[in-house]
Design a protein around this motif. Sequence first.
Motif, short mmCIF file in Angstrom:
data_model
loop_
_atom_site.label_atom_id
_atom_site.label_comp_id
_atom_site.label_asym_id
_atom_site.label_seq_id
_atom_site.Cartn_x
_atom_site.Cartn_y
_atom_site.Cartn_z
N ILE A 93 59.12 57.91 -10.02
CA ILE A 93 58.09 57.12 -9.34
C ILE A 93 58.70 55.88 -8.70
CG2 ILE A 93 55.99 55.79 -9.66
CD1 ILE A 93 55.54 58.79 -9.74
N GLN A 94 59.65 55.27 -9.41
CA GLN A 94 60.31 54.08 -8.87
C GLN A 94 61.11 54.45 -7.61
OE1 GLN A 94 60.02 50.94 -9.64
NE2 GLN A 94 61.55 50.27 -8.14
N ARG A 95 61.83 55.56 -7.65
CA ARG A 95 62.60 56.00 -6.48
C ARG A 95 61.67 56.27 -5.31
NH1 ARG A 95 66.58 60.78 -7.06
NH2 ARG A 95 67.46 59.84 -5.20
N LEU A 96 60.57 56.96 -5.59
CA LEU A 96 59.61 57.29 -4.53
C LEU A 96 58.98 56.02 -3.96
CD1 LEU A 96 57.89 60.44 -6.07
CD2 LEU A 96 59.31 60.37 -4.00
N SER A 97 58.71 55.07 -4.84
CA SER A 97 58.12 53.80 -4.39
C SER A 97 59.07 53.06 -3.47
CB SER A 97 57.76 52.94 -5.60
OG SER A 97 57.21 51.71 -5.20
N GLU A 98 60.34 53.03 -3.85
CA GLU A 98 61.35 52.37 -3.02
C GLU A 98 61.50 53.10 -1.69
OE1 GLU A 98 64.80 52.35 -5.45
OE2 GLU A 98 64.04 50.79 -6.81
N LEU A 99 61.45 54.46 -1.75
CA LEU A 99 61.55 55.24 -0.52
C LEU A 99 60.37 54.95 0.40
CD1 LEU A 99 63.07 57.53 1.01
CD2 LEU A 99 61.60 59.16 -0.18
N ALA A 100 59.17 54.86 -0.19
CA ALA A 100 57.96 54.61 0.61
C ALA A 100 58.00 53.26 1.31
CB ALA A 100 56.72 54.70 -0.28
N GLU A 101 58.78 52.34 0.76
CA GLU A 101 58.87 51.01 1.35
C GLU A 101 59.98 50.91 2.38
OE1 GLU A 101 59.30 48.50 -2.04
OE2 GLU A 101 57.27 48.90 -2.78
N SER A 102 60.77 51.97 2.54
CA SER A 102 61.84 51.95 3.54
C SER A 102 61.24 51.88 4.94
CB SER A 102 62.73 53.19 3.41
OG SER A 102 62.00 54.37 3.72
N THR A 103 62.01 51.39 5.89
CA THR A 103 61.49 51.08 7.22
C THR A 103 60.79 52.25 7.91
OG1 THR A 103 63.18 49.40 7.48
CG2 THR A 103 62.06 50.13 9.48
N PRO A 104 61.41 53.42 8.04
CA PRO A 104 60.72 54.48 8.80
C PRO A 104 59.43 54.93 8.15
CG PRO A 104 62.71 55.35 7.76
CD PRO A 104 62.74 53.86 7.60
N ILE A 105 59.44 55.09 6.81
CA ILE A 105 58.25 55.58 6.13
C ILE A 105 57.15 54.54 6.13
CG2 ILE A 105 57.34 56.41 3.93
CD1 ILE A 105 60.01 57.70 3.38
N ALA A 106 57.52 53.30 5.89
CA ALA A 106 56.52 52.23 5.89
C ALA A 106 55.86 52.11 7.25
CB ALA A 106 57.18 50.90 5.50
N ARG A 107 56.65 52.17 8.32
CA ARG A 107 56.08 52.08 9.67
C ARG A 107 55.16 53.27 9.95
NH1 ARG A 107 60.20 51.82 14.20
NH2 ARG A 107 58.34 51.24 15.42
N LEU A 108 55.61 54.47 9.52
CA LEU A 108 54.83 55.68 9.77
C LEU A 108 53.51 55.64 9.01
CD1 LEU A 108 55.22 58.34 11.36
CD2 LEU A 108 56.07 59.37 9.24
N SER A 109 53.57 55.30 7.73
CA SER A 109 52.35 55.29 6.92
C SER A 109 51.37 54.23 7.41
CB SER A 109 52.68 55.08 5.44
OG SER A 109 53.31 53.82 5.24
N ALA A 110 51.88 53.08 7.85
CA ALA A 110 51.00 52.03 8.38
C ALA A 110 50.31 52.49 9.65
CB ALA A 110 51.82 50.76 8.64
N ALA A 111 51.07 53.21 10.48
CA ALA A 111 50.50 53.68 11.74
C ALA A 111 49.40 54.70 11.51
CB ALA A 111 51.60 54.28 12.62
N PHE A 112 49.59 55.61 10.56
CA PHE A 112 48.55 56.61 10.27
C PHE A 112 47.33 55.95 9.65
CE2 PHE A 112 51.67 59.75 11.29
CZ PHE A 112 50.98 60.92 11.54
N GLU A 113 47.56 54.98 8.76
CA GLU A 113 46.43 54.28 8.14
C GLU A 113 45.62 53.53 9.19
OE1 GLU A 113 45.75 51.69 4.12
OE2 GLU A 113 47.29 50.95 5.51
N THR A 114 46.31 52.85 10.11
CA THR A 114 45.62 52.12 11.17
C THR A 114 44.79 53.05 12.05
OG1 THR A 114 47.36 50.45 11.21
CG2 THR A 114 45.98 50.63 13.17
N ALA A 115 45.32 54.27 12.25
CA ALA A 115 44.61 55.25 13.09
C ALA A 115 43.49 55.95 12.32
CB ALA A 115 45.60 56.27 13.64
N GLY A 116 43.38 55.69 11.03
CA GLY A 116 42.30 56.26 10.24
C GLY A 116 42.59 57.64 9.67
N PHE A 117 43.89 57.97 9.51
CA PHE A 117 44.25 59.29 8.99
C PHE A 117 45.02 59.17 7.67
CE2 PHE A 117 43.96 60.10 13.60
CZ PHE A 117 43.00 61.11 13.58
N GLU A 118 44.97 60.23 6.89
CA GLU A 118 45.74 60.31 5.65
C GLU A 118 47.19 60.71 5.97
OE1 GLU A 118 43.87 63.13 3.09
OE2 GLU A 118 41.94 62.09 3.06
N LEU A 119 48.12 60.33 5.09
CA LEU A 119 49.51 60.75 5.22
C LEU A 119 50.11 60.82 3.83
CD1 LEU A 119 51.81 61.32 7.36
CD2 LEU A 119 52.59 58.99 6.89
#
Length: 476
Positions: free
Chosen positions: A8-34
């Motif tokens: 879970i810690q590894r996944l959490s750190e991965l989720a905070e990495s630049t490409p994933i963080a940018r991607l997840s923020a963009a989908f959330e802003t657009a109103g979609f799940e990711l």
Amino acid sequence: MENVASAIQRLSELAESTPIARLSAAFETAGFELALVGGPVRDAFLDRRLTDLDFTTNALPDQILQIVKPLSSAHWDIGRAFGTIGAIIDGEQVEITTYRTDAYDGETRKPVVEFGDSLEADLVRRDFTVNSMALRLPSKVLVDPSGGVEDLLARRLRTPSSPQVSFGDDPLRMMRAARFTSQLGFTISASTAVAMGELADRIAIVSVERVADELGKLLKTSAPRAGLEVLVDSGLAEFVLPELPALKLQIDEHFHHKDVYQHSLTVLDQAIELERSRNPDSPPDLTLRLAALLHDIGKPATKRTEAGGVVTFHHHDVVGAKLAKKRLKELRYDNETVAAVSTLIELHLRFFGYTEGAWTDSAVRRYVRDAGPLLERLHILTRADVTTRNRRKADRLAFAYDDLEERIAVLSEEEELAAIRPDLDGEQIMAILGLRPGREVGEAYRYLLELRLEEGSLGTDVATERLQAWWASRPS
């Protein structure tokens, strides 16, 4: 549960990495799940290097494209029909696929693609529970509807739905199960193994290209033996590589303590070990591994029981080379791989004549000439083919091959053995003999090549004299 917390810690750190963080923020802003899904989630629990970044979403392909275009340096929609959009974001390659609820017609493994609206429903359609976990983003919540974490901790392969249904829908999953036993070191659950045996013949509906690709992936794992045993024990090998289970009944005349099937698996193990030690920075060598696995497949067809009950397999090298060529062509391997594997199999016994008496320099030259660019692979295959438990015999063969390699090195330094050619080329032959291009030029070239192999380099003047004498002595 330390592994779970660490993952879970590894996944959490991965989720905070630049490409994933940018991607997840963009989908959330657009109103979609990711959600991050499949291999990366699994590998976080196994403490393996995280490579492919696969995501799933409730956004449709056009909507995915609209979101990723502003973030990516490149994007593609080659998988659009299946709901998949690829992109490069901050130097990382990602693939994002719309939730799916596929339906199969039972005749092919190609699904009728239907987009879904639920992450959980998308996950349970996947091949194995360990690949059916996801990390919701950006909330970083683990979603595991099929008990994948428990199976990961138990190092067990199990299908999310009934294995009969899962393998009936997509029979290639059975070969993936075999590969994962080698790649991940997992065992297959009892019910899953039973289903593989029941449905082995369903592999026939899968294209040979996909079968060959999956077989190649299995052979390129670090320890393919376990996966190959799954293919044989389940009955899948009867349809994919029937020459392999056919070896189980053959007793090898050189290695009485093992049947040829077990001997072949051991040769593969040893070839991989030698491959790593001799070429540590090279990728897995599929050609070598195919040759090691198939080197004795000519034995069933050549088995003979001689007087006194001695079992022989005369010319199994030549027969095996032909069988390997036929099988690999049927599996649609490329011509270069087919030719290389069959040549290695045909040559794999050549060295054993070296141990019976010292080879002349000409015999060493022929060995190198016949192996050509496959010489290093032939070295490995020949050494790996020694599986005797008799330490004295094994040492004698190893010392003999050490000696052969040393002689090859010395001769190569003296004569450029790797590219043995006659002292005269085709143009010179035609000029000396007054010939036009044709069969006679080829005969003269082969005569000079034989001289080169037997006597070493003669030089242009001597080669010219010998050629003229040979030409004059030919019947008119």
